[in-house]
Design a protein around this motif. Structure first.
Motif, PDB file in Angstrom:
ATOM      1  N   SER A  67       0.810  -1.226   0.000  1.00 27.67           N
ATOM      2  CA  SER A  67       0.000   0.000   0.000  1.00 27.67           C
ATOM      3  C   SER A  67       0.842   1.275   0.000  1.00 27.67           C
ATOM      4  O   SER A  67       0.436   2.304   0.534  1.00 27.67           O
ATOM      5  N   ASP A 109      -7.615  -1.352   3.213  1.00 25.62           N
ATOM      6  CA  ASP A 109      -8.938  -1.920   3.508  1.00 25.62           C
ATOM      7  C   ASP A 109     -10.073  -1.230   2.763  1.00 25.62           C
ATOM      8  O   ASP A 109     -11.247  -1.547   2.985  1.00 25.62           O
ATOM      9  N   ARG A 122      -3.686   2.888   3.374  1.00 24.97           N
ATOM     10  CA  ARG A 122      -4.342   1.723   3.965  1.00 24.97           C
ATOM     11  C   ARG A 122      -4.911   0.860   2.847  1.00 24.97           C
ATOM     12  O   ARG A 122      -5.329   1.374   1.810  1.00 24.97           O
TER      13      ARG A 122
END
Length: 377
Positions: free
Chosen positions: A97, A199, A197
């Motif tokens: 990421s 997610d 991130r």
């Protein structure tokens, strides 16, 4: 000294190209500014570094230009060389990421690509004009997020030594709209590295206006822990910015600006109390209770520059029809070129706003852009 020999050396740099016609009005979002002595377009970070080294060795004044969204430049002939960064590669490593962007990459392209990949952390910075290389210089921020939240490293050309190296973000002393790169000319940003991130969710939503747009309750907003899908947040941010004229549109003079022109003032609590008391006396206790004031660390508080401008008597669109420079008709924090403004028109307006706020509230607003060949005082 910039002579024909040095000009030829610069032209011979791999990835560098001379542009004899461009002006700062062409290079800035304010669309104001005269002609540099020489303009050099650099397609690679290596070309940027070598051109700057050559100019520095000969003590030739230069201005590094990316997106031009934070510059107020004088009109006429300017004794400066414009080094235009066009190195624009963006690399996303989905395994960890990490995003790396060269300094000339358009910042919103960095955000868009990251969001499309499901990476979170910079979606609240959507729509901010300018280049990636400018973001760490003034610690760009919006809607409760700053670049310092995700910035891990910056690749710099040290103008003192001529060396290029990656340095930790911690070494930049990042604070509210500040880094130790700002106004110092000590180094040139060549690339940035961000840790995002994976997610698919945004940074925690802490900014009231954005939180309300995304149906975050007041209690959730106060907790500052609510997150939403990055694409949803990006679209909400772009909608808010467009409504304020903060997304650049060629045909909309409200967007011919340098973004938020004044930083939100950081003041002692005693001065914030004085401002609030003045508002209560003149506008009533209810209005005073709504005055934005937020903790800013080390015994300081942050006030809203836009709120102060409006309460000092400056309305959107000031000074009105026919003015060559004026406040945006959508947002009082943006000073705009209404089509044919000069740098002096803009400086006069900035001075009027700054002095007017000080006369009413005793608070000095500080301009955010870099000034080239002009001064507010």
């Amino acid at each position: 000294m910039l002579d024909s020999s040095l000009t030829q050396e610069i032209a011979a740099v791999d990835g560098a190209e001379l542009d004899p016609d461009v002006t700062f009005a062409d290079l800035t979002t304010l669309r104001i500014g005269g002609k540099p002595r020489l303009s050099v377009r650099c397609a690679t970070t290596g070309a940027v570094a070598e051109v700057v080294r050559l100019l520095d060795r000969s003590s030739v004044p230069l201005l590094v230009v990316g997106g031009g969204s934070n510059l107020v430049v004088a009109d006429g002939e300017l004794d400066v060389v414009a080094v235009i960064i066009e190195a624009a590669d963006i690399t996303l490593n989905l395994a960890n990421s990490v995003v790396v962007a060269e300094a000339g990459a358009e910042w919103d392209d960095v955000v868009s690509l990251s969001v499309d990949a499901g990476l979170g952390g910079i979606e609240c910075l959507s729509g901010i004009p300018g280049s990636a290389g400018a973001t760490p210089v003034q610690n760009v921020g919006a809607y409760g997020v700053e670049i310092s939240d995700v910035l891990t490293r910056v690749q710099l050309l040290d103008r003192g030594t001529g060396e290029v190296a990656w340095v930790d973000a911690a070494s930049l002393e990042l604070a509210y709209r500040y880094s130790n790169l700002k106004f110092t000319n000590r180094a040139v940003v060549l690339a940035i590295e961000l840790q995002l991130r994976d997610d698919g969710l945004s940074a925690p939503l802490r900014f009231g206006e954005l939180a309300r747009r995304l149906a975050v309750s007041a209690e959730e907003n106060a907790a500052g822990t609510v997150r939403r899908p990055v694409a949803l947040v990006r679209e909400a941010v772009l909608e808010l910015r467009r409504a304020k004229g903060m997304v650049v549109e060629t045909t909309d003079h409200d967007t011919w600006s340098a973004g938020s022109f004044f930083t939100n003032p950081i003041v002692d609590p005693a001065l914030a109390d004085q401002v609030q008391a003045r508002v209560a006396a003149e506008r009533g206790e209810e209005e005073a209770a709504r005055m934005p004031r937020y903790p800013a660390g080390e015994g300081k508080e942050k006030l809203s520059a836009a709120w102060l401008i409006e309460r000092a008597g400056f309305a959107k669109g000031h000074p009105g029809v026919g003015a060559r420079a004026g406040l945006s008709t959508k947002h009082t924090l943006a000073l705009t070129n209404r089509g044919d403004a000069t740098s002096e028109d803009l400086v006069a307006l900035a001075r009027e706003i700054r002095d007017g706020v000080y006369a009413v509230f005793g608070v000095t607003l500080v301009p955010e852009p870099v000034w080239v060949g002009v001064k507010i005082d």
